[in-house]
Design a protein around this motif. Structure first.
Motif, short mmCIF file in Angstrom:
data_model
loop_
_atom_site.label_atom_id
_atom_site.label_comp_id
_atom_site.label_asym_id
_atom_site.label_seq_id
_atom_site.Cartn_x
_atom_site.Cartn_y
_atom_site.Cartn_z
N ALA A 38 0.82 -1.21 0.00
CA ALA A 38 0.00 0.00 0.00
C ALA A 38 0.86 1.26 0.00
CB ALA A 38 -0.92 0.00 1.21
N ASP A 39 2.09 1.16 0.46
CA ASP A 39 2.97 2.32 0.54
C ASP A 39 4.09 2.25 -0.50
OD1 ASP A 39 3.58 4.77 1.67
OD2 ASP A 39 5.08 3.89 3.00
N SER A 40 3.94 1.43 -1.52
CA SER A 40 5.01 1.27 -2.50
C SER A 40 4.68 2.01 -3.79
CB SER A 40 5.21 -0.21 -2.81
OG SER A 40 4.11 -0.70 -3.54
N LEU A 41 5.56 1.87 -4.76
CA LEU A 41 5.33 2.49 -6.07
C LEU A 41 4.22 1.77 -6.84
CD1 LEU A 41 9.03 3.09 -7.16
CD2 LEU A 41 7.39 4.80 -6.38
N LEU A 42 3.90 0.55 -6.43
CA LEU A 42 2.85 -0.21 -7.11
C LEU A 42 1.44 0.17 -6.65
CD1 LEU A 42 4.48 -3.74 -7.04
CD2 LEU A 42 4.36 -2.17 -8.95
N ALA A 43 1.32 1.03 -5.66
CA ALA A 43 0.02 1.37 -5.11
C ALA A 43 -0.93 1.97 -6.17
CB ALA A 43 0.16 2.30 -3.92
N PRO A 44 -0.50 2.89 -7.02
CA PRO A 44 -1.42 3.42 -8.05
C PRO A 44 -1.86 2.33 -9.04
CG PRO A 44 0.43 4.90 -7.79
CD PRO A 44 0.74 3.67 -7.00
N VAL A 45 -0.97 1.41 -9.36
CA VAL A 45 -1.32 0.34 -10.29
C VAL A 45 -2.35 -0.59 -9.66
CG1 VAL A 45 -0.41 -1.64 -11.56
CG2 VAL A 45 0.93 0.46 -11.39
N ILE A 46 -2.14 -0.92 -8.40
CA ILE A 46 -3.09 -1.79 -7.69
C ILE A 46 -4.43 -1.09 -7.54
CG2 ILE A 46 -3.54 -2.95 -5.50
CD1 ILE A 46 -0.48 -3.30 -5.26
N ASN A 47 -4.39 0.22 -7.28
CA ASN A 47 -5.62 0.97 -7.10
C ASN A 47 -6.45 0.99 -8.37
OD1 ASN A 47 -7.51 2.56 -5.85
ND2 ASN A 47 -6.40 4.47 -6.19
N THR A 48 -5.83 1.19 -9.53
CA THR A 48 -6.59 1.18 -10.78
C THR A 48 -7.07 -0.23 -11.12
OG1 THR A 48 -4.54 0.98 -12.04
CG2 THR A 48 -5.43 3.20 -11.72
#
Length: 51
Positions: A38-48
């Motif tokens: 949730a606090d990584s660079l992948l958070a926006p990708v996971i959110n979409t």
């Protein structure tokens, strides 16, 4: 009746742990992994992907 989301998730988690009885290390690993994702660079990708 309005129930906070954190309370609902905590209740469902406790019932799941009591019924399924996964090992505690697996529960800790999933919680820590979710927190770190949730606090990584992948958070926006996971959110979409979730939306």
């Amino acid at each position: 009746m309005d129930v906070p989301l954190w309370f609902f998730v905590a209740c469902v988690g406790l019932v799941g742990i009591k019924l399924i009885r996964p090992p505690w290390w697996l529960v800790a690993l999933l919680l820590l992994g979710g927190y770190l994702l949730a606090d990584s660079l992948l958070a926006p990708v996971i959110n979409t992907a979730v939306k």
